[in-house]
Design a protein around this motif. Structure first.
Motif, mmCIF file in Angstrom:
data_model
loop_
_atom_site.group_PDB
_atom_site.id
_atom_site.type_symbol
_atom_site.label_atom_id
_atom_site.label_comp_id
_atom_site.label_asym_id
_atom_site.label_seq_id
_atom_site.Cartn_x
_atom_site.Cartn_y
_atom_site.Cartn_z
ATOM 1 N N TYR A 1 -6.624 -19.299 12.805
ATOM 2 C CA TYR A 1 -7.278 -18.617 13.931
ATOM 3 C C TYR A 1 -6.467 -18.719 15.216
ATOM 4 O O TYR A 1 -6.499 -17.812 16.048
ATOM 5 N N GLU B 1 -16.581 -10.789 22.051
ATOM 6 C CA GLU B 1 -16.130 -10.777 20.652
ATOM 7 C C GLU B 1 -17.297 -10.286 19.793
ATOM 8 O O GLU B 1 -18.338 -10.955 19.679
ATOM 9 N N ALA C 1 -19.055 -9.538 16.279
ATOM 10 C CA ALA C 1 -19.026 -10.201 14.962
ATOM 11 C C ALA C 1 -18.244 -11.508 15.066
ATOM 12 O O ALA C 1 -17.305 -11.743 14.319
ATOM 13 N N CYS C 2 -18.666 -12.353 15.985
ATOM 14 C CA CYS C 2 -17.905 -13.585 16.281
ATOM 15 C C CYS C 2 -18.027 -14.620 15.174
ATOM 16 O O CYS C 2 -17.262 -15.589 15.154
ATOM 17 N N ASN D 1 -14.867 -19.048 15.882
ATOM 18 C CA ASN D 1 -13.513 -19.619 15.850
ATOM 19 C C ASN D 1 -12.594 -18.989 16.889
ATOM 20 O O ASN D 1 -11.924 -19.689 17.656
ATOM 21 N N SER E 1 -24.765 -10.758 14.073
ATOM 22 C CA SER E 1 -26.114 -10.466 13.563
ATOM 23 C C SER E 1 -26.611 -11.548 12.597
ATOM 24 O O SER E 1 -27.736 -11.470 12.124
ATOM 25 N N MET F 1 -24.548 -17.894 10.863
ATOM 26 C CA MET F 1 -23.211 -18.037 11.473
ATOM 27 C C MET F 1 -23.357 -18.576 12.896
ATOM 28 O O MET F 1 -22.628 -19.474 13.320
ATOM 29 N N HIS G 1 -27.363 -10.397 17.754
ATOM 30 C CA HIS G 1 -27.648 -8.956 17.853
ATOM 31 C C HIS G 1 -26.771 -8.197 16.865
ATOM 32 O O HIS G 1 -25.654 -8.630 16.547
ATOM 33 N N MET H 1 -24.093 -5.675 16.211
ATOM 34 C CA MET H 1 -23.046 -5.161 17.118
ATOM 35 C C MET H 1 -23.068 -3.636 17.212
ATOM 36 O O MET H 1 -22.595 -3.068 18.195
ATOM 37 N N VAL I 1 -12.650 -9.008 14.939
ATOM 38 C CA VAL I 1 -11.595 -9.283 13.954
ATOM 39 C C VAL I 1 -12.111 -9.705 12.589
ATOM 40 O O VAL I 1 -13.293 -9.970 12.402
ATOM 41 N N TYR I 2 -11.143 -9.820 11.704
ATOM 42 C CA TYR I 2 -11.321 -10.281 10.326
ATOM 43 C C TYR I 2 -12.243 -9.343 9.543
ATOM 44 O O TYR I 2 -13.274 -9.761 9.031
ATOM 45 N N SER J 1 -14.340 -7.299 10.260
ATOM 46 C CA SER J 1 -15.768 -7.198 10.604
ATOM 47 C C SER J 1 -16.243 -5.755 10.685
ATOM 48 O O SER J 1 -17.393 -5.462 10.332
ATOM 49 N N TYR K 1 -17.740 -4.242 7.600
ATOM 50 C CA TYR K 1 -19.120 -4.556 7.200
ATOM 51 C C TYR K 1 -20.078 -3.455 7.648
ATOM 52 O O TYR K 1 -21.242 -3.456 7.279
HETATM 53 C C1 LIG Z 1 -15.629 -11.902 7.836
HETATM 54 S S1 LIG Z 1 -16.765 -12.500 9.012
HETATM 55 C C2 LIG Z 1 -15.700 -12.665 10.424
HETATM 56 C C3 LIG Z 1 -16.266 -13.573 11.461
HETATM 57 C C4 LIG Z 1 -15.340 -13.865 12.651
HETATM 58 N N1 LIG Z 1 -14.938 -12.650 13.318
HETATM 59 C C5 LIG Z 1 -14.124 -14.649 12.200
HETATM 60 O O1 LIG Z 1 -13.020 -14.105 12.276
HETATM 61 O O2 LIG Z 1 -14.275 -15.799 11.785
HETATM 62 C C6 LIG Z 1 -17.705 -11.045 9.395
HETATM 63 C C7 LIG Z 1 -18.778 -11.287 10.445
HETATM 64 O O3 LIG Z 1 -19.370 -10.033 10.776
HETATM 65 C C8 LIG Z 1 -20.736 -10.270 11.052
HETATM 66 N N2 LIG Z 1 -21.392 -8.961 11.004
HETATM 67 C C9 LIG Z 1 -21.412 -8.097 9.967
HETATM 68 N N3 LIG Z 1 -22.089 -6.980 10.303
HETATM 69 C C10 LIG Z 1 -22.499 -7.159 11.599
HETATM 70 C C11 LIG Z 1 -23.235 -6.366 12.511
HETATM 71 N N4 LIG Z 1 -23.684 -5.156 12.182
HETATM 72 N N5 LIG Z 1 -23.451 -6.848 13.746
HETATM 73 C C12 LIG Z 1 -22.992 -8.073 14.105
HETATM 74 N N6 LIG Z 1 -22.300 -8.874 13.276
HETATM 75 C C13 LIG Z 1 -22.055 -8.419 12.040
HETATM 76 C C14 LIG Z 1 -21.149 -11.256 9.989
HETATM 77 O O4 LIG Z 1 -22.351 -11.904 10.299
HETATM 78 C C15 LIG Z 1 -19.946 -12.182 9.997
HETATM 79 O O5 LIG Z 1 -20.114 -13.212 10.933
#
Ligand SMILES: C[S@@+](CC[C@H](N)C(=O)[O-])C[C@H]1O[C@@H](n2cnc3c(N)ncnc32)[C@H](O)[C@@H]1O
Length: 241
Positions: free
Chosen positions: A7, A37, A39-40, A44, A61, A65, A86, A88, A103-104, A106, A109
């Motif tokens: 990270y 950020e 989807a934090c 990290n 959301s 996490m 919330h 995102m 990132v990652y 996200s 999703y």
């Molecule tokens: C692969 S993880 C990455 C987390 C973080 N960005 C990292 O790099 O460690 C994907 C993240 O997206 C979040 N997520 C997925 N859909 C989302 C949404 N609609 N709104 C907010 N968060 C969301 C998940 O809860 C998860 O924490």
């Protein structure tokens, strides 16, 4: 498994990409700049960016996490990072942020292109004019090229994990089954990622009003293309209406 991710290196890369968009990165200049950020996760990246001086809001959301993120924050006693539970896609804070990151994988999703377009529209609204948004997306090459990632098992700091990935090129859905065992407790999760192509992603963020400064492939400073596995986009909200 997330612990194996570098990270610190990823955050450095984000700062470098922001420089490409003409944003300051000197500590003295970024103090108090507002950064969101999306989807934090367990914060990290948010924690590293707040240590650099940004005033960070982390949005996710997943209550689970955020619970882990809050435990980390409680140990640090930082007031430069706050967390918001919330979705995102619908998070909207008009012109509140100088910068945003996500990132990652996200954005992968987000299950439909309509929802992805809505997300870009809200991020655009959330940023001040001149603000920068850096996000990554995993492309189809990542799902097709990395058989080594398709089954992983191991042990990390007393946690046993087993991870299996399947990609369906018809539906463009990449499904990952994760099984984690810690202190006799078993947690099972299913992650579904939706693979979008470069042209569609570009069409959606352009429709939201963003200008693309750079699309960097695979953690390099080279232009991304359809064969890139992960692309980092550097977008700017123009300073004019
Ligand atoms: C692969 S993880 C990455 C987390 C973080 N960005 C990292 O790099 O460690 C994907 C993240 O997206 C979040 N997520 C997925 N859909 C989302 C949404 N609609 N709104 C907010 N968060 C969301 C998940 O809860 C998860 O924490």
């Amino acid at each position: 498994m997330m612990k194996e991710v570098d990270y610190r290196g990823w955050a450095k890369y984000l700062v470098l990409l922001m420089r490409v968009a003409g944003m300051e990165s000197r500590r003295s200049r970024i103090q108090g700049e507002k950064l969101c950020e999306f989807a934090c996760g367990t914060a990290n990246i948010s924690i590293i960016l707040s240590k650099l001086g940004y005033d960070v809001t982390g949005v996710d959301s997943s209550g689970d996490m955020l619970k882990v993120a809050k435990e980390k924050l409680a140990r640090r006693k930082s007031d430069k990072l706050h967390l918001v539970h919330h979705d995102m896609v619908t998070y909207s804070q008009k012109e509140s942020f100088d910068r945003a990151v996500c990132v990652y994988d996200s954005v992968n999703y987000i299950p439909t292109s309509a929802a992805l377009g809505c997300f870009f529209g809200n991020v655009y609204e959330d940023l001040k004019p001149g603000g920068v948004f850096v996000f990554d997306a995993s492309l189809e090459s990542n799902s097709l090229n990395e058989p080594s990632l398709f089954v992983q098992r191991g042990k990390h700091k007393g946690v046993f994990y087993h991870r299996k990935s399947l990609y369906d090129p018809e539906t463009k859905i990449h499904t990952t089954y994760v099984r984690v065992k810690k202190n006799g407790r078993v947690i099972e999760e299913v992650h579904r990622e939706f693979v979008y192509n470069l042209a569609l992603i570009r069409k959606l963020f352009s429709a939201a009003g963003f200008e693309e400064r750079f699309a960097a492939g695979d953690f390099t400073m080279l232009d991304a293309n359809d064969y890139s596995e992960r692309v980092h986009f550097v977008l700017v909200k123009p300073d004019h209406d």
